[in-house]
Write a protein that holds these residues in place. Structure first.
Motif, short mmCIF file in Angstrom:
data_model
loop_
_atom_site.label_atom_id
_atom_site.label_comp_id
_atom_site.label_asym_id
_atom_site.label_seq_id
_atom_site.Cartn_x
_atom_site.Cartn_y
_atom_site.Cartn_z
N SER A 67 0.83 -1.21 0.00
CA SER A 67 0.00 0.00 0.00
C SER A 67 0.86 1.26 0.00
CB SER A 67 -0.92 0.01 1.22
OG SER A 67 -0.18 0.27 2.40
N PHE A 68 0.29 2.36 -0.49
CA PHE A 68 0.99 3.64 -0.49
C PHE A 68 1.13 4.19 0.93
CE2 PHE A 68 -0.36 3.92 -5.03
CZ PHE A 68 0.91 4.08 -5.56
N ALA A 69 0.33 3.68 1.86
CA ALA A 69 0.44 4.14 3.24
C ALA A 69 1.73 3.68 3.90
CB ALA A 69 -0.77 3.66 4.05
N GLU A 70 2.35 2.62 3.36
CA GLU A 70 3.60 2.09 3.91
C GLU A 70 4.78 2.68 3.14
OE1 GLU A 70 6.56 0.68 5.70
OE2 GLU A 70 4.57 0.22 6.50
N PRO A 71 5.68 3.41 3.83
CA PRO A 71 6.79 4.06 3.15
C PRO A 71 7.90 3.12 2.69
CG PRO A 71 6.96 4.42 5.51
CD PRO A 71 5.65 3.72 5.30
N THR A 72 7.92 1.88 3.18
CA THR A 72 9.01 0.95 2.83
C THR A 72 9.01 0.66 1.34
OG1 THR A 72 8.89 -0.10 5.00
CG2 THR A 72 10.00 -1.32 3.24
N ARG A 73 10.18 0.92 0.71
CA ARG A 73 10.33 0.64 -0.72
C ARG A 73 11.56 -0.20 -1.02
NH1 ARG A 73 8.14 3.09 -4.64
NH2 ARG A 73 10.10 3.35 -5.76
N PHE A 74 12.46 -0.32 -0.04
CA PHE A 74 13.67 -1.12 -0.21
C PHE A 74 13.75 -2.14 0.92
CE2 PHE A 74 14.46 3.04 -2.07
CZ PHE A 74 14.96 2.72 -3.31
N ILE A 75 14.05 -3.37 0.57
CA ILE A 75 14.16 -4.45 1.57
C ILE A 75 15.56 -5.05 1.48
CG2 ILE A 75 13.33 -6.73 2.24
CD1 ILE A 75 10.61 -5.96 1.12
N PHE A 76 16.22 -5.13 2.63
CA PHE A 76 17.52 -5.78 2.71
C PHE A 76 17.32 -7.13 3.39
CE2 PHE A 76 18.37 -1.31 2.37
CZ PHE A 76 19.47 -1.24 1.53
N SER A 77 17.84 -8.19 2.76
CA SER A 77 17.60 -9.52 3.29
C SER A 77 18.83 -10.39 3.15
CB SER A 77 16.42 -10.16 2.55
OG SER A 77 16.37 -11.55 2.80
N HIS A 78 18.98 -11.32 4.09
CA HIS A 78 20.03 -12.32 4.03
C HIS A 78 19.39 -13.68 4.30
CE1 HIS A 78 23.44 -14.84 4.95
NE2 HIS A 78 24.31 -13.86 4.73
N SER A 79 19.36 -14.54 3.24
CA SER A 79 18.88 -15.92 3.39
C SER A 79 17.42 -15.98 3.84
CB SER A 79 19.76 -16.68 4.39
OG SER A 79 21.11 -16.61 4.02
N ALA A 80 16.62 -15.00 3.44
CA ALA A 80 15.23 -15.01 3.89
C ALA A 80 14.24 -15.02 2.73
CB ALA A 80 14.95 -13.81 4.79
N LEU A 81 14.47 -14.20 1.74
CA LEU A 81 13.46 -14.00 0.71
C LEU A 81 13.72 -14.90 -0.49
CD1 LEU A 81 13.19 -10.12 0.85
CD2 LEU A 81 12.04 -11.84 2.24
N ARG A 82 13.63 -16.18 -0.27
CA ARG A 82 13.78 -17.13 -1.36
C ARG A 82 12.43 -17.75 -1.67
NH1 ARG A 82 19.75 -19.95 -0.52
NH2 ARG A 82 20.94 -18.01 -0.71
N GLU A 83 12.41 -19.07 -1.88
CA GLU A 83 11.13 -19.69 -2.22
C GLU A 83 10.14 -19.52 -1.07
OE1 GLU A 83 13.68 -22.88 -0.32
OE2 GLU A 83 13.92 -21.18 -1.65
N GLY A 84 8.89 -19.32 -1.44
CA GLY A 84 7.85 -19.18 -0.42
C GLY A 84 7.48 -17.74 -0.14
N TRP A 85 8.33 -16.77 -0.54
CA TRP A 85 8.00 -15.37 -0.31
C TRP A 85 7.33 -14.82 -1.56
CZ3 TRP A 85 10.07 -10.41 -1.97
CH2 TRP A 85 9.59 -9.33 -1.20
N ASP A 86 6.09 -14.43 -1.46
CA ASP A 86 5.30 -14.04 -2.62
C ASP A 86 4.93 -12.58 -2.54
OD1 ASP A 86 3.77 -14.02 -4.89
OD2 ASP A 86 2.00 -14.86 -3.93
#
Length: 582
Positions: A67-86
Motif C-alpha cells: 500500500s501507499f500508506a507504507e513508506p518501505t520501498r527497499f528491503i535488505f535480506s540475508h537468506s530469507a526472501l527465497r522460495e515461499g515469499w510471494d
C-alpha cells in the motif's frame, strides 16, 4: 532517475519525495554473517530497525507492504526472501553476493517474475493495461554480478528448448487440418483453405521468403496497430481462429526482446510532442490518414510471355555440392593443444557435385509451390514452366529448392512491373490511430537523432546512424528554414499493393510561401536511378505515386528522393508539377 524527478512533477514523484529516507528501507535477516540463526524477538541496536516488526511487515503483512500508506520501498535480506515469499511488486533486485548457483539465481529472479498489482490489488495484465503496456510495466531489473551473464544465456536457451515443440513454420501443411471455431462450431481447415491462408501471408509480406516460412515483424506490427490486412472473403468467418494459429507460430525474436542489457544506453519515452499538434501537421495528417483497398487486372498471356523470357535470360541454378574433409590426430598431444582445438593435422578436402536426380527420394509439388509463392493459378504457372527452354527446366534437377526460389522471384518481378498500369484504389472507412507513431519499440539510442521539428523528440533512422541517407535527410529537414514540421512515418502506416504492403518514409509540411507545394510524402533512397531498384521495390513506389498523386488528394505530392536538395528541386521547379510526378 534525477532527470525524471526534476523535469516532471507528477503525483507519484511527490509521493516519493514525501518519504523520509530512514523510513524507506527495512531489513530481515534469517541468519547473521557467521551463519547463526537470528532470534527475531530480540531487538537489535538503535541503528537498526526492530527486526520483529520488519519480519511481520515483510513476511506476513503483504497488503500493508504494497500500500501507499507504507513508506518501505527497499528491503535488505540475508537468506530469507527465497522460495515461499510471494510479493508481486518487486521491480529491482540487487544481488550483493557473488554466486555460481543456478538454483539460487532462479530463486532470486523468481521473486520479481510476477504480474504486479495496482493500489487496488488488481493484476496489471494484458487485459487490464493492453498489450503495449503490459511488458513495459512488468519489467524486472537485476543489478547483478558477472556470473549472471552466463545464467541469462542459459535461461534463454532453456526457454527456447521448452518452446521447441511449438510450430515454427507458417506453411500450408501447418494450417491444413487445424481446427478453428466458426459461430460456435469446430471446423477443420482443408487443403484449399490452408493454401488461401498461406497465399494471404505471402501477399501481405507476413511470411518470410527465405524458405523458412517464419512470420515476419510486419505481421506483428500490423497486429499491434490493429491494421491487419483483411482475409479473403471465403475466410472471413474463420478470421479469429486463423489469426490465433498464425500467432501461435514461434518467433525467435521474442527471446531477444525478453532480456536486455541494462548497461546499454536506453532511450527515454519517445512520445508525441507539441509538433504533432501543430495546425500544419494536423492538416497534412488529415490528408493522408486514410485506408485503401486496391483492385488490379492484367492479361495472363502477357505475364506468361514476360515470365518465360525473364527465366530464359536470367535463371541459373548451381548443382548441390558436398565437401569431405579428412584429417589425422597429431602424434603428440598436450592439454593446451586439445583445449585450443589444435590437436589434428591439417585437413585434406575434396568437393563433389551431388547427383540429386539419382539419389533423392524427395518429391516436390513444383507447380503448387510456385503457385503458392507467386499467388497465381496452377494453370498460369504450368504454362510458364512449359514454355521455358529445356536446358533451363533441367536445372530443376540440380537443386529443386533453389530452382523454385529463383523462378518464383523472376515471376514476381515480372508481375510487379505489370501491375502499376492496371491498379486502382478505393477509399475505405477508418483511419490510423496516432498510437502507430509510438508503437515501434527501440531499445538503444545509437540510431536516434534528437530533433527539433519532428513530431517526436527522437528520429530513428535506418543504417549506420552517422552515415545513412535517412540520417542525413533528417538532419537537413531539421535545419531547413523552409520546413515547419515533419514525421518519420512508422511501418504501421502502409499502402496495400499486389506485391506487399508499402510504407513511405516521411511526411513533411513546409512553411507556406517557401515552396510551391506545402505538403510532401517522401521515400528516401540511396539512388535516384530506377534501374538500380529491385522490380518489386520499384513497383511498390510506383503504386504509392499513383495513389498520392492521382487518387488521394491534390494537396499532397509524393516522390522518391535521395537527398533534401533533390526534394527542394522537386518542390520548387514549376516544370515538376503533379502531372510529372505521376
Amino acid at each position: 532517475m534525477n532527470e525524471y524527478i526534476t523535469v516532471f512533477d507528477t503525483p507519484y514523484q511527490k509521493y516519493l519525495k514525501g518519504i523520509d529516507v530512514k523510513d524507506t528501507h527495512k531489513g530481515y535477516f534469517s541468519i547473521d554473517k557467521k551463519g547463526h540463526a537470528v532470534d527475531s524477538t530480540v531487538k537489535r541496536g538503535s541503528d537498526f530497525s526492530d527486526d520483529i516488526s520488519a519480519y511481520d511487515l515483510i513476511l506476513k503483512n503483504k497488503e500493508r507492504l504494497l500500500s501507499f500508506a507504507e513508506p518501505t520501498r527497499f528491503i535488505f535480506s540475508h537468506s530469507a526472501l527465497r522460495e515461499g515469499w510471494d510479493n508481486p511488486n518487486v521491480f529491482q533486485i540487487c544481488t550483493l553476493k557473488h554466486s555460481d548457483s543456478t538454483t539460487g539465481k532462479r530463486q532470486e529472479v523468481g521473486r520479481g517474475l510476477r504480474l504486479c498489482v495496482n493500489q487496488d490489488g488488481f493484476r496489471m495484465d494484458e487485459q487490464s493495461v493492453g498489450k503495449s503496456l503490459v511488458h513495459k510495466i512488468n519489467k524486472l531489473t537485476v543489478i547483478a554480478s558477472e556470473s549472471y551473464k552466463d545464467f541469462v544465456t542459459d535461461l534463454q536457451k532453456q526457454i527456447k528448448t521448452d518452446l521447441y515443440d511449438r510450430p515454427r513454420k507458417a506453411s500450408v501443411d501447418y494450417f491444413t487440418g487445424k481446427t478453428v471455431m466458426v459461430n460456435g462450431n469446430a471446423e477443420k481447415l482443408n487443403k484449399q483453405q490452408a493454401t488461401m491462408v498461406y497465399q494471404y501471408l505471402i501477399k501481405n509480406d507476413y511470411v518470410t521468403m527465405d524458405g523458412n516460412d517464419n512470420i515476419t515483424e510486419q505481421y506483428h506490427m500490423d497486429l499491434e496497430n490493429n491494421h491487419l490486412a483483411p482475409l479473403p472473403e471465403h475466410l472471413v468467418a474463420y478470421a479469429e481462429g486463423i489469426h490465433k494459429l498464425i500467432q501461435s507460430v514461434f518467433n525467435d525474436k521474442i527471446l531477444d526482446d525478453m532480456i536486455d542489457n541494462g548497461n546499454e544506453t536506453k532511450i527515454p519515452d519517445n512520445d508525441l510532442n507539441d509538433n504533432f499538434y501543430k495546425k500544419e501537421f494536423q492538416t497534412l495528417w488529415g490528408y493522408i490518414n486514410h485506408k485503401y483497398a486496391y483492385t488490379v487486372s492484367f492479361d495472363s498471356n502477357e505475364l506468361i510471355k514476360k515470365a518465360i523470357d525473364a527465366i530464359d535470360a536470367e535463371l541459373y541454378v548451381s548443382m548441390l555440392q558436398y565437401t569431405t574433409s579428412i584429417s589425422e590426430q597429431k602424434d603428440t598431444l598436450s592439454a593446451d593443444a586439445i583445449k585450443s582445438g589444435d590437436s589434428f593435422k591439417g585437413a585434406k578436402s575434396d568437393t563433389t557435385a551431388l547427383k540429386h536426380l539419382d539419389t533423392s527420394q524427395i518429391k516436390y509439388d513444383l507447380i503448387g509451390k510456385v503457385a503458392e509463392a507467386t499467388v497465381l493459378t496452377r494453370r498460369t504457372v504450368a504454362a510458364i514452366l512449359k514454355g521455358i527452354r529445356k536446358d533451363k527446366f533441367d536445372m530443376y534437377k540440380n537443386n529443386p529448392e533453389e530452382f523454385i526460389s529463383k523462378v518464383t522471384r523472376l515471376i514476381k518481378e515480372q508481375k510487379a512491373t505489370m501491375i502499376v498500369d492496371h491498379i486502382s484504389y478505393d477509399l475505405l472507412e477508418g483511419e490510423y490511430d496516432s498510437e502507430i507513431f509510438t508503437a515501434e519499440k527501440h531499445t538503444t539510442i545509437d540510431k536516434a537523432f534528437k530533433a527539433e521539428k519532428h513530431i517526436q523528440p527522437y528520429v530513428f533512422t535506418d543504417g549506420n546512424a552517422d552515415k545513412s541517407v535517412e540520417r542525413k535527410f533528417a538532419e537537413d529537414l531539421d535545419g531547413a528554414a523552409e520546413v515547419c514540421v515533419y514525421a518519420k512515418l512508422p511501418k504501421g502506416f502502409s499502402i496495400p499493393t499486389p506485391v506487399g504492403n508499402y510504407s513511405p518514409d516521411w511526411a513533411i509540411a513546409f512553411n507556406e510561401g517557401t515552396v510551391k507545394h506545402i505538403f510532401f510524402v517522401a521515400e528516401t533512397k540511396g539512388t535516384m536511378e530506377t534501374m538500380q531498384l529491385r522490380p518489386i521495390e520499384k513497383a511498390k513506389i510506383m503504386c504509392a505515386r499513383r495513389l498520392f498523386n492521382e487518387i488521394s488528394t491534390d494537396n499532397v505530392v509524393y516522390h522518391d528522393v535521395d537527398s533534401y536538395q533533390s526534394l527542394l528541386n522537386i518542390m520548387n521547379d514549376p516544370s515538376l508539377d503533379k502531372e510529372v510526378c505521376k
